[in-house]
Design an enzyme around this catalytic site. Structure first.
Site, PDB file in Angstrom:
ATOM      1  N   LYS A 107       0.817  -1.214   0.000  1.00 23.75           N
ATOM      2  CA  LYS A 107       0.000   0.000   0.000  1.00 23.75           C
ATOM      3  C   LYS A 107       0.852   1.267   0.000  1.00 23.75           C
ATOM      4  O   LYS A 107       0.340   2.362  -0.235  1.00 23.75           O
ATOM      5  CB  LYS A 107      -0.962  -0.006   1.184  1.00 23.75           C
TER       6      LYS A 107
HETATM    7  C1  LIG Z   1      -4.512  -4.505   1.772  1.00 29.27           C
HETATM    8  C2  LIG Z   1      -3.794  -5.787   1.746  1.00 29.27           C
HETATM    9  C3  LIG Z   1      -4.203  -6.861   0.919  1.00 29.27           C
HETATM   10  C4  LIG Z   1      -5.460  -6.802   0.081  1.00 29.27           C
HETATM   11  O1  LIG Z   1      -5.345  -5.915  -1.006  1.00 29.27           O
HETATM   12  P1  LIG Z   1      -6.635  -5.415  -1.777  1.00 29.27           P
HETATM   13  O2  LIG Z   1      -6.165  -4.402  -2.746  1.00 29.27           O
HETATM   14  O3  LIG Z   1      -7.530  -4.818  -0.727  1.00 29.27           O
HETATM   15  O4  LIG Z   1      -7.266  -6.600  -2.414  1.00 29.27           O
HETATM   16  C5  LIG Z   1      -3.431  -8.011   0.897  1.00 29.27           C
HETATM   17  N1  LIG Z   1      -2.331  -8.123   1.668  1.00 29.27           N
HETATM   18  C6  LIG Z   1      -1.908  -7.149   2.473  1.00 29.27           C
HETATM   19  C7  LIG Z   1      -0.694  -7.333   3.301  1.00 29.27           C
HETATM   20  C8  LIG Z   1      -2.614  -5.925   2.546  1.00 29.27           C
HETATM   21  O5  LIG Z   1      -2.191  -4.957   3.365  1.00 29.27           O
END
Ligand SMILES: *Cc1c(COP(=O)(O)O)cnc(C)c1O
Length: 435
Positions: A107
């Site tokens: 993210k």
């Molecule tokens: C947010 C997150 C996900 C999921 O991603 P999406 O875009 O919401 O499908 C998977 N793994 C981790 C470690 C995350 O922080």
């Protein structure tokens, strides 16, 4: 370029409007009206390009009509202060490590990009009215957004998180920063936090006095940049001579990450197919099997960032595939893993190949292991560093794991938060003091 709402009731928005609003007024998600294909020569030569060059070309394809080239280049350079290496695990399985950013989760890419794009738009305004980003988090989103926006001019960030329900490491990543970041510790659960945020967006009084926006993956400036690393993964596989029949397996929660991969594909990235890996929150797998989408309350798992019962970006997947489950099935398959299966995968891969997975990446790895054909190259997205889930991973392995220096730094900081009830009246009064 204009952005339309997946609900098709709101008027199309400019990029600036879509980024500042987050969600469209008809509660739909914004989509770019066109997905430009990159020139043929781009894919032919991608093996010779570095990450910044690739990402700048992808960003220009989306945002080039709205933001001058020099500014896009700068936003991309500032965003990508880290790499996304593709690491070979065994046979035809690779890991795309997306955890080398400041908060050790994928993210960081979207969070940092959105912060810089928003700041670009604010700097051009005459009034320079401050923007207040409010974000509810169950852990990882708060840290990526808070760190992405830290020290960015003209933007205040308010992170709401449920008291006692995030890990100590996660909490430290957004409560120790200070500057333009405030953490609100809500006496309730994650759903309460999300309800407070949604109520604030809909409150006419607050919207008169504050410019509020969301930094969840509904925001186009957070979700589209995630296409960058799909191209970068392909470039690396191409250099290794492994770019035939590439399959991406994406550990999915809100489905923002995999949707960005689908966008990359539509831009011309040569991918054979996608796999969406779920934990026990498997509404998407059920949709593939039955053709019926039945959102439900999420259940708690050890891959907690994927504990989503009604993925917000499902609307974008439907939009891309014209609501046809047959069309979706051609491109995307699904799988789901229980906590016990995730534990087995983490222990097994560590024992056999000496590679440490986090609980989310473990779903991605296993999705490939169970579904990949011999003539395919599979690459799963390793979405977070295993040390972010230290207690879980250590209890599986029965031994301590190392904590990267970046995480240790956060642990040294002093936690500062404001306690808040789960009552909207209290939250609203607090926001009024922030004008
Ligand atoms: C947010 C997150 C996900 C999921 O991603 P999406 O875009 O919401 O499908 C998977 N793994 C981790 C470690 C995350 O922080």
């Amino acid at each position: 370029m204009k952005y339309y709402s997946t609900n098709h009731k709101a008027a199309p928005a400019t990029l600036e409007e879509a980024v500042k609003k987050g969600l469209a007024p008809d509660k739909g998600l914004y989509m770019p009206e066109r997905i430009n294909r990159l020139p043929e020569g781009f894919i032919d030569n991608i093996g010779d390009m570095d990450f910044h060059t690739i990402a700048t070309a992808v960003a220009t394809s989306f945002f080039g009509e709205d933001i001058p080239a020099g500014d896009i280049g700068k936003i991309v350079r500032d965003t990508l202060c880290f790499d996304t290496p593709a690491v070979h695990i065994h046979d035809n399985i690779w890991s795309l490590e997306l955890f080398h950013g400041p908060t050790l989760a994928f993210k960081d890419v979207g969070g940092r990009f959105m912060a810089r794009m928003l700041s670009y738009f604010i700097a051009r305004e005459d009034s320079r009215r401050k923007v207040t980003v409010i974000v509810a988090t169950s852990g990882d989103t708060g840290s990526a957004v808070a760190n992405g926006f830290l020290g960015v001019d003209g933007i205040d960030v308010i992170v709401l998180y449920p008291e006692g329900k995030v890990s100590e490491i996660q909490e430290k990543q957004f409560t120790t920063l200070g500057q333009n970041i405030t953490a609100l510790e809500v006496a309730g659960n994650f759903d309460d936090c999300q309800r407070l945020v949604k109520s604030a967006f809909m409150d006419p009084d607050l919207n008169r006095i504050l410019t509020l926006t969301s930094a969840n993956s509904i925001n186009v400036a957070r979700f589209l940049p995630q296409a960058f690393y799909y191209f970068n993964a392909y470039a690396q596989l191409k250099r290794e001579g492994k770019a035939e029949n590439v399959v991406f397996c994406v550990p999915s929660g809100n489905f923002g990450n995999i949707t960005a991969g689908l966008m990359a594909w539509k831009m011309g990235l040569p991918v054979k197919r996608f796999i969406a890996a779920n934990n026990r929150n498997d509404v998407f797998l059920e949709y593939l099997q039955t053709g019926i989408y039945r959102p439900r309350a999420s259940v708690q798992t050890i891959a907690n960032a994927m504990d989503v019962g009604d993925p917000s970006n499902f609307a974008r997947v439907m939009d891309l595939y014209g609501n046809s489950v047959e069309a979706v099935r051609k491109d995307i398959s699904g799988c789901r893993y229980t906590d016990d299966e995730i534990r087995e995968t983490i222990a097994g891969v560590q024992g056999k190949y000496g590679y440490l997975l986090d609980p989310h990446g473990a779903c991605g790895y296993q999705g490939l292991k169970d579904n990949l054909h011999p003539d395919e190259t599979g690459i799963f997205l390793e979405t977070a560093h295993p040390a972010k889930f230290k207690d879980t991973v250590e209890s599986i392995l029965g031994k301590e794991i190392g904590i990267p220096a970046k995480l240790q730094e956060f642990m040294k900081g002093e936690k500062k938060s404001i306690k808040m009830s789960a009552d909207f009246g209290d939250f609203k009064n607090y926001l009024k003091t922030r004008v």
